[in-house]
Scaffold this motif. Structure first.
Motif, mmCIF file in Angstrom:
data_model
loop_
_atom_site.group_PDB
_atom_site.id
_atom_site.type_symbol
_atom_site.label_atom_id
_atom_site.label_comp_id
_atom_site.label_asym_id
_atom_site.label_seq_id
_atom_site.Cartn_x
_atom_site.Cartn_y
_atom_site.Cartn_z
ATOM 1 N N ARG A 42 0.826 -1.198 0.000
ATOM 2 C CA ARG A 42 0.000 0.000 0.000
ATOM 3 C C ARG A 42 0.868 1.258 0.000
ATOM 4 O O ARG A 42 2.032 1.233 0.388
ATOM 5 C CB ARG A 42 -0.948 -0.017 1.205
ATOM 6 C CG ARG A 42 -2.080 -1.026 1.047
ATOM 7 C CD ARG A 42 -2.963 -1.093 2.261
ATOM 8 N NE ARG A 42 -2.266 -1.735 3.385
ATOM 9 C CZ ARG A 42 -2.825 -1.955 4.579
ATOM 10 N NH1 ARG A 42 -4.061 -1.549 4.801
ATOM 11 N NH2 ARG A 42 -2.145 -2.550 5.533
ATOM 12 N N LEU A 43 0.250 2.351 -0.418
ATOM 13 C CA LEU A 43 0.986 3.600 -0.580
ATOM 14 C C LEU A 43 1.367 4.209 0.758
ATOM 15 O O LEU A 43 0.621 4.096 1.736
ATOM 16 C CB LEU A 43 0.140 4.594 -1.373
ATOM 17 C CG LEU A 43 -0.255 4.160 -2.787
ATOM 18 C CD1 LEU A 43 -1.231 5.161 -3.395
ATOM 19 C CD2 LEU A 43 0.980 4.037 -3.673
ATOM 20 N N THR A 44 2.502 4.871 0.780
ATOM 21 C CA THR A 44 2.982 5.533 1.990
ATOM 22 C C THR A 44 3.708 6.808 1.586
ATOM 23 O O THR A 44 4.262 6.883 0.481
ATOM 24 C CB THR A 44 3.929 4.606 2.779
ATOM 25 O OG1 THR A 44 4.244 5.214 4.028
ATOM 26 C CG2 THR A 44 5.209 4.327 2.020
ATOM 27 N N PRO A 45 3.700 7.841 2.436
ATOM 28 C CA PRO A 45 4.387 9.091 2.082
ATOM 29 C C PRO A 45 5.836 8.847 1.678
ATOM 30 O O PRO A 45 6.576 8.133 2.358
ATOM 31 C CB PRO A 45 4.301 9.899 3.378
ATOM 32 C CG PRO A 45 3.056 9.407 4.034
ATOM 33 C CD PRO A 45 2.997 7.940 3.729
ATOM 34 N N GLY A 46 6.219 9.422 0.547
ATOM 35 C CA GLY A 46 7.569 9.239 0.024
ATOM 36 C C GLY A 46 7.704 8.063 -0.910
ATOM 37 O O GLY A 46 8.687 7.940 -1.643
ATOM 38 N N GLY A 47 6.705 7.174 -0.904
ATOM 39 C CA GLY A 47 6.748 5.994 -1.757
ATOM 40 C C GLY A 47 6.228 6.294 -3.146
ATOM 41 O O GLY A 47 5.607 7.335 -3.397
ATOM 42 N N PRO A 48 6.457 5.370 -4.094
ATOM 43 C CA PRO A 48 6.001 5.572 -5.477
ATOM 44 C C PRO A 48 4.480 5.656 -5.562
ATOM 45 O O PRO A 48 3.771 4.858 -4.949
ATOM 46 C CB PRO A 48 6.533 4.332 -6.201
ATOM 47 C CG PRO A 48 6.749 3.316 -5.132
ATOM 48 C CD PRO A 48 7.135 4.069 -3.903
ATOM 49 N N GLY A 49 3.988 6.615 -6.286
ATOM 50 C CA GLY A 49 2.551 6.767 -6.503
ATOM 51 C C GLY A 49 1.838 7.606 -5.463
ATOM 52 O O GLY A 49 0.721 8.071 -5.714
ATOM 53 N N VAL A 82 -3.835 3.108 1.067
ATOM 54 C CA VAL A 82 -2.822 3.803 1.867
ATOM 55 C C VAL A 82 -2.606 3.033 3.169
ATOM 56 O O VAL A 82 -3.550 2.517 3.760
ATOM 57 C CB VAL A 82 -3.275 5.253 2.165
ATOM 58 C CG1 VAL A 82 -2.292 5.950 3.105
ATOM 59 C CG2 VAL A 82 -3.412 6.033 0.863
ATOM 60 N N ARG A 83 -1.369 2.977 3.624
ATOM 61 C CA ARG A 83 -1.062 2.301 4.884
ATOM 62 C C ARG A 83 -1.763 3.004 6.050
ATOM 63 O O ARG A 83 -1.881 4.229 6.066
ATOM 64 C CB ARG A 83 0.445 2.275 5.121
ATOM 65 C CG ARG A 83 1.187 1.421 4.104
ATOM 66 C CD ARG A 83 2.655 1.289 4.447
ATOM 67 N NE ARG A 83 3.383 0.628 3.365
ATOM 68 C CZ ARG A 83 4.690 0.366 3.397
ATOM 69 N NH1 ARG A 83 5.403 0.716 4.459
ATOM 70 N NH2 ARG A 83 5.273 -0.238 2.377
ATOM 71 N N PRO A 84 -2.216 2.241 7.042
ATOM 72 C CA PRO A 84 -3.016 2.815 8.139
ATOM 73 C C PRO A 84 -2.363 4.009 8.832
ATOM 74 O O PRO A 84 -3.044 4.977 9.173
ATOM 75 C CB PRO A 84 -3.181 1.633 9.094
ATOM 76 C CG PRO A 84 -3.103 0.431 8.215
ATOM 77 C CD PRO A 84 -2.106 0.772 7.147
#
Length: 422
Positions: free
Chosen positions: A24-31, A151-153
């Motif tokens: 899942r998406l996380t700040p700084g990660g792709p997307g 998005v990650r929790p």
């Protein structure tokens, strides 16, 4: 209660436990940036369209020869349409996908937005605004459900805060732009310009939003949908959060529906362009919404709600002064408190729901926009009956409700801790 016992499909459940390599998406990660900017633009388009007539109500009143309470229906119809259709739209998003429903909703809403300037009568304008609100219902619940799945929790509150921040930017820019455009060319050209801007936001949203990776299509069985809705309404915490969202929006809807009328009157007598610029205070909401995650981290959910309610009430009281700087300060505090409270409550709904997140968010949005419709209508009636102090009185009653509900939540939580200890 387990999903199986409610008949809810797998998609309506919380995102399943993922292995250590959480994709899942996380700040700084792709997307993540693309996703955040896309939903930010969706929030901008939603609020710019939804409240496109609010700053123009005095001009609409003059144009059609109607009262403030009659003109306020151009706002109430849009928010009411959204409130009525948000749950059905959330069900469609469970079946056809969050991105698909959000794209279709924006497409219909911007199309109607291009027709609004040509409304020949107030009745036709109200109907078009109702249709526009119903179309926009596909955005709020689907967006929060998309975030909860993708998005990650730990990043969820921040991600939802950014979406809410887009709401504030849309609300602000729509009102500022319409104010200055209407001063030169009239309210019809002003709402047309907002429609064109919303088209650009809708196109960019569709191009930028990453394809969902954790969505699984569910069914549209009404019995399953109703079962999920009943489960959420049976949850005391969710009920409290829904009521808090509605009450906060009652304040906000009333204040911003009526403020234009107050500022056109003595002792202010401001021109339309300057009144539109007053809505620059929405930038405060952008900041308070985007920092809601840190606020909850420091004060907890209930502490954050107390602070948001106290800030809003203080702003209401300060706004009673017949001094433009104090009125502006009051609006700043009202806006900051509202957006902080909204971001905290809406993110708490997504965290609290163990299944049917789209329906849980939809119920919150429905309550929230019912509050907006009630606030714009009751606030205008109170202004007609008692002036600005009448509108402030309605707002203070709503904030009293927020505080009372939050206190009841604290008492219930303490009782639960004591019960578990025994």
């Amino acid at each position: 209660m387990s999903p199986a016992s409610t008949g809810a499909s797998a998609v309506v459940d919380a995102v399943p436990s993922l292995p250590v390599s959480d994709s899942r998406l996380t700040p700084g990660g792709p997307g993540y940036r693309r996703m955040s900017f896309a939903l930010f633009l969706a929030g901008v388009a939603t609020f710019a369209l939804l409240y496109s007539t609010q700053a123009l109500l005095p001009l609409i009143s003059d144009g059609y020869g109607v009262s403030a309470s009659d003109a306020s229906w151009t706002v109430a119809a849009a928010t009411g349409g959204l409130a009525l259709f948000v749950i059905p739209m959330s069900a469609l998003s469970e079946r056809f996908g969050r991105r698909t429903v959000m794209t279709a909703s924006l497409a219909v809403a911007v199309t109607v937005g291009l027709l609004v300037p040509f409304a020949p009568s107030l009745g036709v304008l109200v109907v078009l605004r109702g249709v526009q609100g119903a179309a926009l219902a596909g955005l709020p619940a689907s967006a929060t459900a998309y975030l909860a799945e993708e998005v990650r929790p730990k990043a969820l509150v921040t991600a939802i805060g950014l979406f809410v921040a887009g709401n504030s930017v849309g609300g602000m820019s729509g009102r500022v732009i319409t104010g200055w455009v209407a001063q030169e060319w009239g309210w019809r050209v002003a709402v047309g310009v907002i429609g064109v801007i919303a088209v650009g936001c809708a196109v960019a949203f569709r191009l930028l939003l990453p394809a969902p990776q954790h969505f699984k299509a569910g069914s549209l069985h009404p019995r399953r949908l109703l079962g999920t809705v009943r489960d959420h309404l049976a949850d005391p915490l969710l009920r409290r959060l829904y009521a808090i969202g509605a009450l906060f929006m009652t304040v906000f809807g009333g204040v911003y529906t009526v403020i234009g009328y107050r500022l056109t009157e003595e002792p202010f007598s401001l021109p339309q362009g300057v009144i539109g610029s007053i809505f620059l205070v929405y930038l405060v909401g952008t900041v308070s919404a985007s920092t809601a995650g840190r606020l909850v981290g420091r004060l907890g959910r209930r502490g954050s709600l107390y602070l948001a309610g106290g800030t809003t009430a203080t702003g209401l009281l300060i706004s009673l002064a017949d001094s433009l700087p104090l009125v502006l300060l009051g609006l700043v505090l009202i806006t900051a408190g509202f957006f902080a409270g909204h971001a905290v409550a809406s993110s708490a709904v997504s965290k609290t729901a163990t299944h049917g997140r789209a329906q849980a968010s939809a119920l919150y949005q429905s309550a929230y926009y019912i509050g907006s419709s009630a606030g714009s209508t009751v606030g205008a009636l109170a202004f007609h009956a008692g002036g600005w102090s009448g509108t402030v009185g309605v707002g203070l009653l709503a904030i009293l409700g927020v505080v009372t509900i939050t206190v009841l939540g604290s008492v219930a939580a303490r009782r639960q801790v004591l019960a578990n200890a025994h």
